[in-house]
Write an enzyme that holds these catalytic residues in place. Sequence first.
Site, PDB file in Angstrom:
ATOM      1  N   CYS A 289      41.855  40.767  40.708  1.00  0.00           N
ATOM      2  CA  CYS A 289      40.822  40.950  41.443  1.00  0.00           C
ATOM      3  C   CYS A 289      39.850  39.695  41.526  1.00  0.00           C
ATOM      4  CB  CYS A 289      39.771  42.083  41.352  1.00  0.00           C
ATOM      5  SG  CYS A 289      40.854  43.515  40.367  1.00  0.00           S
ATOM      6  N   ARG A 318      48.087  44.093  29.665  1.00  0.00           N
ATOM      7  CA  ARG A 318      46.943  44.887  29.112  1.00  0.00           C
ATOM      8  C   ARG A 318      47.331  45.328  27.916  1.00  0.00           C
ATOM      9  NH1 ARG A 318      45.688  48.338  34.842  1.00  0.00           N
ATOM     10  NH2 ARG A 318      45.061  46.531  36.110  1.00  0.00           N
ATOM     11  N   GLN A 336      51.384  44.021  39.343  1.00  0.00           N
ATOM     12  CA  GLN A 336      51.150  44.805  40.416  1.00  0.00           C
ATOM     13  C   GLN A 336      51.472  44.388  41.881  1.00  0.00           C
ATOM     14  OE1 GLN A 336      46.925  44.872  39.374  1.00  0.00           O
ATOM     15  NE2 GLN A 336      47.164  47.120  39.088  1.00  0.00           N
ATOM     16  N   ASP A 338      49.182  44.094  44.274  1.00  0.00           N
ATOM     17  CA  ASP A 338      47.822  44.188  44.358  1.00  0.00           C
ATOM     18  C   ASP A 338      47.287  43.605  45.551  1.00  0.00           C
ATOM     19  OD1 ASP A 338      45.679  45.079  43.314  1.00  0.00           O
ATOM     20  OD2 ASP A 338      45.442  43.130  41.869  1.00  0.00           O
ATOM     21  N   HIS A 340      43.499  43.066  47.988  1.00  0.00           N
ATOM     22  CA  HIS A 340      42.026  43.301  47.925  1.00  0.00           C
ATOM     23  C   HIS A 340      41.725  43.384  49.527  1.00  0.00           C
ATOM     24  CE1 HIS A 340      42.609  42.552  43.852  1.00  0.00           C
ATOM     25  NE2 HIS A 340      41.717  43.461  43.685  1.00  0.00           N
ATOM     26  N   LYS A 421      37.431  56.602  45.245  1.00  0.00           N
ATOM     27  CA  LYS A 421      38.917  56.198  45.328  1.00  0.00           C
ATOM     28  C   LYS A 421      39.840  57.218  45.718  1.00  0.00           C
ATOM     29  CE  LYS A 421      40.355  57.180  40.578  1.00  0.00           C
ATOM     30  NZ  LYS A 421      41.233  56.829  39.460  1.00  0.00           N
ATOM     31  N   HIS A 467      40.023  47.499  46.461  1.00  0.00           N
ATOM     32  CA  HIS A 467      41.271  47.340  45.613  1.00  0.00           C
ATOM     33  C   HIS A 467      42.077  48.365  46.059  1.00  0.00           C
ATOM     34  CE1 HIS A 467      38.670  45.503  42.233  1.00  0.00           C
ATOM     35  NE2 HIS A 467      37.809  46.561  42.703  1.00  0.00           N
TER      36      HIS A 467
END
Length: 594
Positions: A289, A318, A336, A338, A340, A421, A467
């Site tokens: 992000c 992580r 990911q 991912d 945005h 979310k 996200h």
Amino acid sequence: MAVKHEESDLYKIRHSAAHVMAQAVLEMFPEGKIAIGPPIEDGFYYDFDLPRPLTPEDLEAIERRMREVIAGDYEFSRRELSADEARELFADQDYKLELIQGLEEGLDEYGESRVEKPVITTYRHDAFEDLCRGPHVEHTGQLNPDAIKLMQVSGAYWRGDERNPMLQRIYGTAWETAEQLEEYQNRLAEAEKRDHRKLGAQLDLFSIQPEQMGGGLILWHPKGGLIRHLVEEFCKSEHLAHGYDLVYSPHIGRSTLWETSGHLDFYAENMYAPMDIEGQEYYLKPMNCPFHIMMYNNSLRSYRDLPFRFAEWGTVYRFERGGVLHGLLRVRGFTQDDAHHFCRADQMPEEIDFVLNFCLHILRSFGFTEFNAYLSTRPEGKATGNPAMWEEAEAALEAALQRADIPYEIDPGAGVFYGPKIDLKIKDAIGREWQLSTIQFDFNLPERFDLTYVGEDGQEHRPYMIHRALLGSMERFFGVLIEHYGGAFPAWLSPVQAMLIPIADRHVAYAEQVAGRLKEAGLRVEIDDSSDRMGNKIRKAQEQKIPYMLVVGDKEAEAGTIAIRLRTNENLGPKPIDEFIDMAQAAVAEKRDL
Ligand SMILES: [Zn+2]
Ligand SMILES: [Zn+2]
């Protein structure tokens, strides 16, 4: 564990069965130590510190004793104790003493902090008393001895931390009826056949080699790599066709970035120790992000430019404890898919509609047809952002779910502090739920990075930021995909789509000729030119879950045909090569199974 489950009959049955099991184990090992024994999704477990490893015979003996205790129909009785009384009662139970200490400090039995300081309670049945907050069935006789089974023993670190002692965890399952137990065991046998770790090795898709290269890190072998490529290729082209921009960002970033983003405050425990580069600290990225935000912030943005949809297949790292790593499903480094979204307030409802439908479209393309959505709303107290924005965002999420016409549940107050979310779960081929997509509002990062755009009014405005992870992580999604299909991927994802099987050596030349034509048609083909008999070759191809087996012998070579067998064992007989090409290409194009 959510309260609604605690009141269910199965929860009480499983929790009570765990107590009865602990009693039986302590009778067998009076010097043994007991740790925790919660109910879980499909049963219960209890962790023990015992003088020797448990054997299958021990489990049988424990089960026998459990039946006696159940037949004894002992009452479960609850009482409240002071911490000192509890310490006296569990004087020789070190783990319980640690739990009591935690309860005094406001932690629950799982070591998680609770808002209210917990009352210390025990439950007793027969001669066994355990530290527990319940609830339980009223009598042991309410447990069905024919619906309880001890499943296995495995190692588990106390509190899941590998610096702590390794305990023996006995897993059991408990149901209301013997039929439910049998159904469960059948499901389990089916799940075992589909285990992605087993199939990953059998089909040579990936490996994990913790001894040599560390745990939770995945090696994608050529066949697994090809599937990943096909998945990414399809997804990326869909992203580009639907208004996303593909972006790339580095694996590490300076500490200043993670300070501004707040990750070093609220996410530090999931991040690895920093590395020093010319006297400055750099961190491996746990999320993409902040980089996407830096891209947004690199230019002055006008209301006309919005919405932005930045998508990245971003590899993040992580921290996960060694004890919880699990195949592809729980790893330390993963990629990911991912994205945005940055949009104006007036675009937000439409943007949410779009992103939810896009997720569903992609998931359906992979053969998932059943979905459940979970909408998590504003948590009490700790939420950032203004309440009106929360309300608008929650309303947009719910409206989108209604329009998408998929089942959903609202989990009030379960949102993270920075925004509401939707979690999207799919059901796999054997009815298991997997969480894949998340659509997450963020009212925090736009503030921290001071994101703005110039509105029609010439003033600066704050954009909405969302996200979105769609498949989640490529690693975990691959695990789900392997288990959903049991390794028998649909034709478009099969690493080898057709295996040519020459009956004898003299048919190899014709097989090569056919293979050439199929490759020209864009199909992935191999020839089994080993000296094995035909039956053996077919069996090997079936074990590799190859969709089409194409047998060629004298007749086929003469007629210019191939004899088609499907991995389902169906025999389509001899067909012209072009007919097979049409059939396979259609299956690939339509993402059909065969
Ligand atoms: Zn209990
Ligand atoms: Zn993000």
